[in-house]
Design a protein around this motif. Structure first.
Motif, PDB file in Angstrom:
ATOM      1  N   ARG A 134       0.864  -1.344  -0.143  1.00 51.01           N
ATOM      2  CA  ARG A 134       0.417   0.222   0.064  1.00 51.01           C
ATOM      3  C   ARG A 134       1.115   1.124  -0.304  1.00 51.01           C
ATOM      4  NH1 ARG A 134      -3.174  -3.220   3.363  1.00 51.01           N
ATOM      5  NH2 ARG A 134      -2.186  -2.379   5.253  1.00 51.01           N
TER       6      ARG A 134
ATOM      7  N   THR B 181      -3.564  -8.752  -4.287  1.00 48.30           N
ATOM      8  CA  THR B 181      -3.298  -7.635  -4.730  1.00 48.30           C
ATOM      9  C   THR B 181      -3.224  -8.043  -6.523  1.00 48.30           C
ATOM     10  OG1 THR B 181      -1.165  -7.752  -5.264  1.00 48.30           O
ATOM     11  CG2 THR B 181      -1.966  -6.758  -2.969  1.00 48.30           C
TER      12      THR B 181
ATOM     13  N   ASN C 124      -3.895  -4.635  -8.744  1.00 46.45           N
ATOM     14  CA  ASN C 124      -3.553  -3.918  -8.396  1.00 46.45           C
ATOM     15  C   ASN C 124      -2.210  -3.213  -9.515  1.00 46.45           C
ATOM     16  OD1 ASN C 124      -1.915  -1.371  -7.350  1.00 46.45           O
ATOM     17  ND2 ASN C 124      -3.873  -2.088  -5.220  1.00 46.45           N
ATOM     18  N   GLN C 125      -1.631  -2.646 -10.375  1.00 47.90           N
ATOM     19  CA  GLN C 125      -0.410  -3.084 -10.687  1.00 47.90           C
ATOM     20  C   GLN C 125       0.468  -2.076  -9.858  1.00 47.90           C
ATOM     21  OE1 GLN C 125      -0.291  -1.421 -14.706  1.00 47.90           O
ATOM     22  NE2 GLN C 125      -1.467  -3.314 -15.309  1.00 47.90           N
ATOM     23  N   HIS C 126       0.112  -1.350  -9.140  1.00 52.57           N
ATOM     24  CA  HIS C 126       0.970  -0.445  -8.073  1.00 52.57           C
ATOM     25  C   HIS C 126       1.859  -1.356  -6.860  1.00 52.57           C
ATOM     26  CE1 HIS C 126       2.739   2.622  -5.067  1.00 52.57           C
ATOM     27  NE2 HIS C 126       3.104   3.093  -5.561  1.00 52.57           N
ATOM     28  N   ALA C 127       0.372  -2.222  -5.986  1.00 49.14           N
ATOM     29  CA  ALA C 127       1.138  -3.123  -5.012  1.00 49.14           C
ATOM     30  C   ALA C 127       2.005  -3.574  -5.109  1.00 49.14           C
ATOM     31  CB  ALA C 127      -0.553  -3.086  -4.491  1.00 49.14           C
TER      32      ALA C 127
END
Length: 143
Positions: free
Chosen positions: A26, A59, A62-65
């Motif tokens: 996160r 996750t 959720n590419q960022h996570a």
């Protein structure tokens, strides 16, 4: 290639559970700050593969996570704790007490095996599994 405990002996000072991995994914700073402290002690922070698997699964989308989890396992001071045949048998002894939670079982076993801090945002989930002094609470909110 991700560093692994099978590559060379390493001192594991702390173990991340799935919730701590989620905190990092996160973008919270707590795990990163602790990683610096652990690395400064010439030690390593361990990531059990089953906890990592669950964190990746949770996750998905959720590419960022996902990118942050990929980054974490490549950082200096991180050692992935593999689950091989011998370890699987040892971890199995934790499964009943962990109410069938395989990721928690692997992380609890790793903390016990390495006499390491257990890093979590869910301390109440391990009150019966580890002594309170071995559990280090990661805040749920970012600093």
């Amino acid at each position: 290639m991700t560093p692994s405990l099978t590559d060379e002996p390493r001192t594991i000072q702390a173990v991340l559970d799935r919730s701590a991995l989620h905190s990092f994914a996160r973008g919270h700073i707590h795990v990163g700050e602790l990683l610096i402290d652990v690395a400064d002690d010439d030690a390593f922070m361990g990531i059990p593969t089953v906890a990592l698997l669950e964190a990746y699964a949770e996750t998905r989308g959720n590419q960022h996570a996902t990118a942050l989890l990929r980054l974490l396992v490549t950082l200096p001071g991180i050692a992935v704790i593999d689950l091989d045949a011998e370890t699987a048998e040892a971890v199995a002894h934790e499964v009943e007490a962990a109410e069938g939670d395989l990721a928690r079982s692997h992380a609890v076993w790793a903390a016990k095996e390495h006499e390491a801090w257990y890093l979590t945002t869910e301390p109440t989930e391990v009150t019966e599994l580890l002594p309170p002094g071995q559990v280090h609470v990661i805040p749920r909110k970012d600093a």
